[in-house]
Enzyme design. Sequence first.
Site, PDB file in Angstrom:
ATOM      1  N   ARG A 310      42.930  55.155 -38.179  1.00 17.81           N
ATOM      2  CA  ARG A 310      42.326  54.210 -39.117  1.00 17.81           C
ATOM      3  C   ARG A 310      42.072  52.861 -38.448  1.00 17.81           C
ATOM      4  NH1 ARG A 310      45.029  54.493 -44.730  1.00 17.81           N
ATOM      5  NH2 ARG A 310      43.861  56.442 -44.720  1.00 17.81           N
ATOM      6  N   GLY A 311      42.900  52.520 -37.467  1.00 19.21           N
ATOM      7  CA  GLY A 311      42.698  51.260 -36.759  1.00 19.21           C
ATOM      8  C   GLY A 311      41.365  51.224 -36.039  1.00 19.21           C
TER       9      GLY A 311
END
Length: 371
Positions: A310-311
């Site tokens: 997700r980063g």
Amino acid sequence: MPLSEPETGEGGIVRLPPRAARKPSPRPRTSLPEAAPVFPFSAIVGQDEMKRALLIAAVDPSVGGVLALGDRGTGKSTAIRALAALLPPMKAVAGCPYSCDPAGSASACPHCAAGSPRHGRLVPIPVVDLPLGATEDRVVGALDLERALTAGIKAFEPGLLARANRGFLYIDEVNLLEDHLVDLLLDVAASGVNTVEREGLSLRHPARFVLVGSGNPEEGELRPQLLDRFGLAVEVTTPTDIPTRIEVVRRRDAFERDPGGFAAAQAGAEKALRRRITAARARLSAVRVPDASLEAAARLCLALGTDGLRGELTLIRAARALAALEGEESVGLAQIRGVAPSALRHRLRRNPLDEAGSTARVARAVAEVLA
């Protein structure tokens, strides 16, 4: 007074009222009612990281919302409401409590999906406050007791999530939000749909919003699951230099003395910023993300040890939105450097051997990896 909604018959089946009983749709409106002046976004002094994060979320809502943590009285609520007033109005189906898009979409509510034709009108971007002490029924919606008692009809009264659809859901002191509301928000934020099962009611309606939260970290930490749902996290601090503090006080005092006059003086800057946002939205899909930028984002997240992917996704989406705001045709290292602290500082694991804060760790990794 609740708006007309799909009714529920025996067995919990949602049905629309007979076509003859439906109220005729009002004629499309071409102008908006005048609202009380809001402190202009372009007049906010300092807080560049927060303003940039809010503009990125306005250009690309898929970034995942903004979390602003910092001292009290630093303009967090002011900036959020100023952004909503800055954005151009959107088209919504007349009379729809969910502000569905009249152009039609797969996420339309049951009433709009069944009705034809759908007349649109211009409405302001909704900004809905979620109070800390709100009940679950107020948030998700509940049975319309007035119609149930007077007419014996099971009808749905929309809640705060319905009002926030296609807009912003703002939670002040988000770190103090009760656990049952946190669980509810996690489900809706992940799916974009609010499912209501109440007293024989069975209804699903769209609930896609930009989640914006603010709070003071000294009063408690957020649950990791909710923290991870915010795409960008910014640190808001009290200015420490005398000229900035003086300018903040001067502008705020001028606005409170004459809100209309202050807003009129900033109208040109607001109009220019509004055009910039509109142009960035139109340009967003054409902004390229070269393989070199993807590799840089992956190397940076790997060096920081962020969990999951997700980063990287948030970093690339935010960098692309920033490139669109800056009028660039592709994402470069400059955009990745610009959004890296906001996109990654709240995704780091705690390292007992490293006493540096998350912001310092991100800055150090950016200097080493993206040199």
